[in-house]
Design an enzyme around this catalytic site. Sequence first.
Site, PDB file in Angstrom:
ATOM      1  N   LYS A  16     -19.486  34.409  25.163  1.00 52.81           N
ATOM      2  CA  LYS A  16     -18.455  34.066  24.168  1.00 52.81           C
ATOM      3  C   LYS A  16     -18.714  34.824  22.857  1.00 52.81           C
ATOM      4  O   LYS A  16     -17.787  35.343  22.249  1.00 52.81           O
ATOM      5  CB  LYS A  16     -18.443  32.547  23.916  1.00 52.81           C
ATOM      6  CG  LYS A  16     -18.107  31.731  25.161  1.00 52.81           C
ATOM      7  CD  LYS A  16     -17.986  30.261  24.856  1.00 52.81           C
ATOM      8  CE  LYS A  16     -19.290  29.591  24.468  1.00 52.81           C
ATOM      9  NZ  LYS A  16     -20.311  29.503  25.534  1.00 52.81           N
ATOM     10  N   ARG A  90     -16.580  21.017  22.054  1.00 56.47           N
ATOM     11  CA  ARG A  90     -17.344  21.048  23.297  1.00 56.47           C
ATOM     12  C   ARG A  90     -17.194  19.750  24.068  1.00 56.47           C
ATOM     13  O   ARG A  90     -17.693  19.646  25.191  1.00 56.47           O
ATOM     14  CB  ARG A  90     -18.811  21.222  22.930  1.00 56.47           C
ATOM     15  CG  ARG A  90     -19.470  22.470  23.484  1.00 56.47           C
ATOM     16  CD  ARG A  90     -20.914  22.322  23.126  1.00 56.47           C
ATOM     17  NE  ARG A  90     -21.800  23.352  23.543  1.00 56.47           N
ATOM     18  CZ  ARG A  90     -22.069  24.458  22.859  1.00 56.47           C
ATOM     19  NH1 ARG A  90     -21.434  24.740  21.764  1.00 56.47           N
ATOM     20  NH2 ARG A  90     -22.992  25.285  23.293  1.00 56.47           N
ATOM     21  N   ARG A 129     -31.730  37.901  26.164  1.00 57.23           N
ATOM     22  CA  ARG A 129     -30.835  37.871  25.006  1.00 57.23           C
ATOM     23  C   ARG A 129     -31.606  37.884  23.695  1.00 57.23           C
ATOM     24  O   ARG A 129     -32.609  37.221  23.548  1.00 57.23           O
ATOM     25  CB  ARG A 129     -29.953  36.618  25.087  1.00 57.23           C
ATOM     26  CG  ARG A 129     -29.071  36.431  23.858  1.00 57.23           C
ATOM     27  CD  ARG A 129     -27.828  35.686  24.168  1.00 57.23           C
ATOM     28  NE  ARG A 129     -28.050  34.264  24.407  1.00 57.23           N
ATOM     29  CZ  ARG A 129     -27.057  33.399  24.558  1.00 57.23           C
ATOM     30  NH1 ARG A 129     -25.806  33.812  24.526  1.00 57.23           N
ATOM     31  NH2 ARG A 129     -27.304  32.133  24.777  1.00 57.23           N
ATOM     32  N   ARG A 162     -33.489  33.060  20.794  1.00 56.42           N
ATOM     33  CA  ARG A 162     -33.036  31.705  20.491  1.00 56.42           C
ATOM     34  C   ARG A 162     -34.035  30.693  21.050  1.00 56.42           C
ATOM     35  O   ARG A 162     -34.588  30.919  22.123  1.00 56.42           O
ATOM     36  CB  ARG A 162     -31.658  31.456  21.126  1.00 56.42           C
ATOM     37  CG  ARG A 162     -30.541  32.131  20.396  1.00 56.42           C
ATOM     38  CD  ARG A 162     -29.219  31.978  21.082  1.00 56.42           C
ATOM     39  NE  ARG A 162     -28.926  30.627  21.578  1.00 56.42           N
ATOM     40  CZ  ARG A 162     -27.695  30.182  21.825  1.00 56.42           C
ATOM     41  NH1 ARG A 162     -26.654  30.966  21.605  1.00 56.42           N
ATOM     42  NH2 ARG A 162     -27.507  28.976  22.285  1.00 56.42           N
ATOM     43  N   ARG A 173     -28.533  22.779  29.159  1.00 55.28           N
ATOM     44  CA  ARG A 173     -27.278  23.234  28.555  1.00 55.28           C
ATOM     45  C   ARG A 173     -26.185  23.366  29.621  1.00 55.28           C
ATOM     46  O   ARG A 173     -25.033  23.004  29.384  1.00 55.28           O
ATOM     47  CB  ARG A 173     -27.496  24.580  27.842  1.00 55.28           C
ATOM     48  CG  ARG A 173     -28.312  24.414  26.570  1.00 55.28           C
ATOM     49  CD  ARG A 173     -28.959  25.701  26.123  1.00 55.28           C
ATOM     50  NE  ARG A 173     -28.000  26.697  25.685  1.00 55.28           N
ATOM     51  CZ  ARG A 173     -28.275  27.992  25.573  1.00 55.28           C
ATOM     52  NH1 ARG A 173     -29.465  28.457  25.886  1.00 55.28           N
ATOM     53  NH2 ARG A 173     -27.365  28.826  25.140  1.00 55.28           N
TER      54      ARG A 173
HETATM   55  P1  AMP Z   1     -24.272  27.690  21.271  1.00 58.35           P
HETATM   56  O1  AMP Z   1     -24.760  28.749  20.348  1.00 58.35           O
HETATM   57  O2  AMP Z   1     -22.792  27.483  21.200  1.00 58.35           O
HETATM   58  O3  AMP Z   1     -24.769  27.870  22.683  1.00 58.35           O
HETATM   59  O4  AMP Z   1     -24.900  26.307  20.754  1.00 58.35           O
HETATM   60  C1  AMP Z   1     -26.299  26.113  20.716  1.00 58.35           C
HETATM   61  C2  AMP Z   1     -26.621  24.640  20.600  1.00 58.35           C
HETATM   62  O5  AMP Z   1     -26.056  24.100  19.394  1.00 58.35           O
HETATM   63  C3  AMP Z   1     -26.053  23.760  21.696  1.00 58.35           C
HETATM   64  O6  AMP Z   1     -26.863  23.754  22.855  1.00 58.35           O
HETATM   65  C4  AMP Z   1     -26.059  22.390  20.994  1.00 58.35           C
HETATM   66  O7  AMP Z   1     -27.361  21.873  20.884  1.00 58.35           O
HETATM   67  C5  AMP Z   1     -25.595  22.771  19.596  1.00 58.35           C
HETATM   68  N1  AMP Z   1     -24.132  22.776  19.481  1.00 58.35           N
HETATM   69  C6  AMP Z   1     -23.338  23.839  19.174  1.00 58.35           C
HETATM   70  N2  AMP Z   1     -22.045  23.493  19.149  1.00 58.35           N
HETATM   71  C7  AMP Z   1     -21.996  22.174  19.457  1.00 58.35           C
HETATM   72  C8  AMP Z   1     -20.944  21.234  19.618  1.00 58.35           C
HETATM   73  N3  AMP Z   1     -19.661  21.595  19.461  1.00 58.35           N
HETATM   74  N4  AMP Z   1     -21.264  19.963  19.949  1.00 58.35           N
HETATM   75  C9  AMP Z   1     -22.538  19.577  20.103  1.00 58.35           C
HETATM   76  N5  AMP Z   1     -23.586  20.417  19.991  1.00 58.35           N
HETATM   77  C10 AMP Z   1     -23.338  21.716  19.665  1.00 58.35           C
END
Ligand code: AMP
Length: 224
Positions: A16, A90, A129, A162, A173
């Site tokens: 994404k 999400r 990554r 990360r 995840r």
């Molecule tokens: P991402 O970079 O989108 O993969 O997000 C990394 C982490 O941030 C996720 O695994 C969650 O712990 C947290 N996170 C990001 N966006 C959300 C969301 N909309 N709702 C809940 N947790 C989130």
Amino acid sequence: MNQLRLLLLGPPGAGKGTQTSKLLAQFPQLKAISSGDILRQHIKNGTRIGTLTAQFIKQGKLVPNELITKLVFKHLSTLNDGWILDGFPRTLIQAQNLSQYLNPLGKDINLVIELDVPESVILSRIEERWVHLQSGRTYNDTYNAPKTPGVDDITGEPLVRRSDDNKLAMQTRIREYKATIAPLRQFYKNKGLLSVISGDSSDEIYPLLLDTVLEVSRAQETQI
Ligand code: AMP
């Protein structure tokens, strides 16, 4: 004229962030909000929100709805029309809250694209990554390596791994994603906004994504 307000859905590691970067490079007038990037910035800066959320993120668990919703709304309120959302909403409740927030402003999401990438592909590339924390730009050792290893192409600043790009957090995840995506998908399907794009690599997906964005904005008379 109405402008593009795009939500990208897809499992963790589906690309994404990469697709967002490609769209921003092609349409510099667009802005992007990534909820994960916002949280990682907070952690990097040692804020109270960063302290509250670091453990959730490290373990691959979703952070509380209310916290992330407030944070994203605050960022959204600073933007004019024409944006891409990645990582938020999400959950169904987040999607409903977002609609309730944007609808009265006449600025609800007008396109949702779900990236459908096989789990085996995601798992195989996740440990390669690298991310530039300030911008959210991502690199991959095999498919999209930085010009100089460990360094962001544009700013020359260091790249980092990360905290949640490891097998254990990734399993959580993916599990979280599978548990929450069906109602979210249905919510946007019912609104007639959902398109699904399948592929193994970002180079394969981007032209299809671009076609969809252009086609929908023509049909809806939306400006990009
Ligand atoms: P991402 O970079 O989108 O993969 O997000 C990394 C982490 O941030 C996720 O695994 C969650 O712990 C947290 N996170 C990001 N966006 C959300 C969301 N909309 N709702 C809940 N947790 C989130």
